[in-house]
Design a protein around this motif. Sequence first.
Motif, PDB file in Angstrom:
ATOM      1  N   SER A  19       0.845  -1.192   0.000  1.00  0.00           N
ATOM      2  CA  SER A  19       0.000   0.000   0.000  1.00  0.00           C
ATOM      3  C   SER A  19       0.880   1.241   0.000  1.00  0.00           C
ATOM      4  N   LEU A  20       0.341   2.318  -0.506  1.00  0.00           N
ATOM      5  CA  LEU A  20       1.065   3.577  -0.550  1.00  0.00           C
ATOM      6  C   LEU A  20       1.504   3.991   0.852  1.00  0.00           C
ATOM      7  N   LYS A  21       0.655   3.774   1.833  1.00  0.00           N
ATOM      8  CA  LYS A  21       0.952   4.155   3.218  1.00  0.00           C
ATOM      9  C   LYS A  21       2.197   3.435   3.744  1.00  0.00           C
ATOM     10  N   ASN A  22       2.310   2.150   3.462  1.00  0.00           N
ATOM     11  CA  ASN A  22       3.447   1.369   3.954  1.00  0.00           C
ATOM     12  C   ASN A  22       4.698   1.571   3.104  1.00  0.00           C
ATOM     13  N   ALA A  23       4.519   1.627   1.792  1.00  0.00           N
ATOM     14  CA  ALA A  23       5.665   1.713   0.899  1.00  0.00           C
ATOM     15  C   ALA A  23       6.263   3.111   0.857  1.00  0.00           C
ATOM     16  N   TYR A  24       5.431   4.132   1.070  1.00  0.00           N
ATOM     17  CA  TYR A  24       5.898   5.514   0.928  1.00  0.00           C
ATOM     18  C   TYR A  24       5.481   6.344   2.135  1.00  0.00           C
ATOM     19  N   PRO A  25       6.305   6.387   3.175  1.00  0.00           N
ATOM     20  CA  PRO A  25       5.946   7.138   4.381  1.00  0.00           C
ATOM     21  C   PRO A  25       6.126   8.652   4.237  1.00  0.00           C
ATOM     22  N   GLY A  26       6.724   9.104   3.164  1.00  0.00           N
ATOM     23  CA  GLY A  26       6.911  10.536   2.941  1.00  0.00           C
ATOM     24  C   GLY A  26       8.209  10.815   2.214  1.00  0.00           C
ATOM     25  N   PRO A  27       8.346  12.029   1.692  1.00  0.00           N
ATOM     26  CA  PRO A  27       9.544  12.382   0.916  1.00  0.00           C
ATOM     27  C   PRO A  27      10.833  12.164   1.712  1.00  0.00           C
ATOM     28  N   GLY A  28      11.764  11.472   1.077  1.00  0.00           N
ATOM     29  CA  GLY A  28      13.069  11.255   1.700  1.00  0.00           C
ATOM     30  C   GLY A  28      13.097  10.210   2.792  1.00  0.00           C
ATOM     31  N   LYS A  29      11.961   9.593   3.106  1.00  0.00           N
ATOM     32  CA  LYS A  29      11.897   8.589   4.174  1.00  0.00           C
ATOM     33  C   LYS A  29      11.936   7.189   3.575  1.00  0.00           C
ATOM     34  N   THR A  30      12.336   6.236   4.397  1.00  0.00           N
ATOM     35  CA  THR A  30      12.381   4.836   3.986  1.00  0.00           C
ATOM     36  C   THR A  30      11.170   4.107   4.540  1.00  0.00           C
ATOM     37  N   THR A  47      11.631  -8.274   6.355  1.00  0.00           N
ATOM     38  CA  THR A  47      11.176  -6.903   6.168  1.00  0.00           C
ATOM     39  C   THR A  47      12.057  -6.238   5.125  1.00  0.00           C
ATOM     40  N   GLY A  48      11.417  -5.768   4.056  1.00  0.00           N
ATOM     41  CA  GLY A  48      12.134  -5.059   3.013  1.00  0.00           C
ATOM     42  C   GLY A  48      12.011  -3.564   3.219  1.00  0.00           C
ATOM     43  N   GLN A  49      12.992  -2.828   2.762  1.00  0.00           N
ATOM     44  CA  GLN A  49      12.958  -1.371   2.861  1.00  0.00           C
ATOM     45  C   GLN A  49      12.703  -0.777   1.485  1.00  0.00           C
ATOM     46  N   THR A  50      11.859   0.260   1.449  1.00  0.00           N
ATOM     47  CA  THR A  50      11.531   0.916   0.191  1.00  0.00           C
ATOM     48  C   THR A  50      12.193   2.290   0.127  1.00  0.00           C
ATOM     49  N   ARG A  51      12.638   2.636  -1.068  1.00  0.00           N
ATOM     50  CA  ARG A  51      13.275   3.935  -1.314  1.00  0.00           C
ATOM     51  C   ARG A  51      12.930   4.383  -2.731  1.00  0.00           C
ATOM     52  N   ASN A  52      13.222   5.619  -3.013  1.00  0.00           N
ATOM     53  CA  ASN A  52      13.103   6.166  -4.370  1.00  0.00           C
ATOM     54  C   ASN A  52      11.711   5.974  -4.968  1.00  0.00           C
ATOM     55  N   PHE A  53      10.711   6.317  -4.202  1.00  0.00           N
ATOM     56  CA  PHE A  53       9.328   6.149  -4.647  1.00  0.00           C
ATOM     57  C   PHE A  53       8.988   7.201  -5.706  1.00  0.00           C
ATOM     58  N   VAL A  54       8.397   6.737  -6.803  1.00  0.00           N
ATOM     59  CA  VAL A  54       7.961   7.622  -7.887  1.00  0.00           C
ATOM     60  C   VAL A  54       6.480   7.353  -8.124  1.00  0.00           C
ATOM     61  N   THR A  55       5.663   8.401  -8.080  1.00  0.00           N
ATOM     62  CA  THR A  55       4.233   8.224  -8.333  1.00  0.00           C
ATOM     63  C   THR A  55       3.906   8.602  -9.769  1.00  0.00           C
ATOM     64  N   THR A  56       2.906   7.913 -10.306  1.00  0.00           N
ATOM     65  CA  THR A  56       2.369   8.205 -11.631  1.00  0.00           C
ATOM     66  C   THR A  56       0.851   8.240 -11.495  1.00  0.00           C
ATOM     67  N   PRO A  57       0.143   8.757 -12.495  1.00  0.00           N
ATOM     68  CA  PRO A  57      -1.319   8.787 -12.401  1.00  0.00           C
ATOM     69  C   PRO A  57      -1.955   7.398 -12.231  1.00  0.00           C
ATOM     70  N   LYS A  58      -1.278   6.348 -12.690  1.00  0.00           N
ATOM     71  CA  LYS A  58      -1.857   5.008 -12.609  1.00  0.00           C
ATOM     72  C   LYS A  58      -1.126   4.082 -11.644  1.00  0.00           C
ATOM     73  N   GLY A  59      -0.275   4.621 -10.781  1.00  0.00           N
ATOM     74  CA  GLY A  59       0.445   3.775  -9.830  1.00  0.00           C
ATOM     75  C   GLY A  59       1.723   4.407  -9.375  1.00  0.00           C
ATOM     76  N   GLY A  60       2.810   3.664  -9.498  1.00  0.00           N
ATOM     77  CA  GLY A  60       4.104   4.172  -9.085  1.00  0.00           C
ATOM     78  C   GLY A  60       5.139   3.069  -9.072  1.00  0.00           C
ATOM     79  N   SER A  61       6.328   3.413  -8.609  1.00  0.00           N
ATOM     80  CA  SER A  61       7.393   2.421  -8.494  1.00  0.00           C
ATOM     81  C   SER A  61       8.304   2.804  -7.339  1.00  0.00           C
ATOM     82  N   PHE A  62       9.054   1.829  -6.874  1.00  0.00           N
ATOM     83  CA  PHE A  62      10.018   2.073  -5.817  1.00  0.00           C
ATOM     84  C   PHE A  62      11.081   0.984  -5.847  1.00  0.00           C
ATOM     85  N   ASP A  63      12.208   1.270  -5.209  1.00  0.00           N
ATOM     86  CA  ASP A  63      13.255   0.276  -5.043  1.00  0.00           C
ATOM     87  C   ASP A  63      12.989  -0.472  -3.744  1.00  0.00           C
TER      88      ASP A  63
END
Length: 101
Positions: A19-30, A47-63
């Motif tokens: 979910s966006l909430k879990n994968a992307y806690p905010g700019p610059g955060k893991t 537990t995996g860590q997410t970084r470099n989140f990019v949003t698009t109109p239809k979703g997004g991506s992250f490392d």
Amino acid sequence: KMFQSDKFPHLQIRVRDASLKNAYPGPGKTGKLPVTFTIAGLRKTVTGQTRNFVTTPKGGSFDLALTLSLEDLGLKAPRALLGTVKVKDTVNVVCKVTLSQ
């Protein structure tokens, strides 16, 4: 040999709650996500860590980065030269995850 690639030619990474909430806690955060990893027929949830989140109109991506312990998977790190050279017990995995609606 250790991963029995002839018998298990694929590894699987499954992210259940991306979910966006879990994968992307905010700019610059893991962020953190539970990840189930299957290799050589053995399954482990880490537990995996997410970084470099990019949003698009239809979703997004992250490392997604995670560290696996061979010992936790019941595997022994290989040794060479009669045990004088030993491979580290951990494997670092980094992959790009793409989300779509």
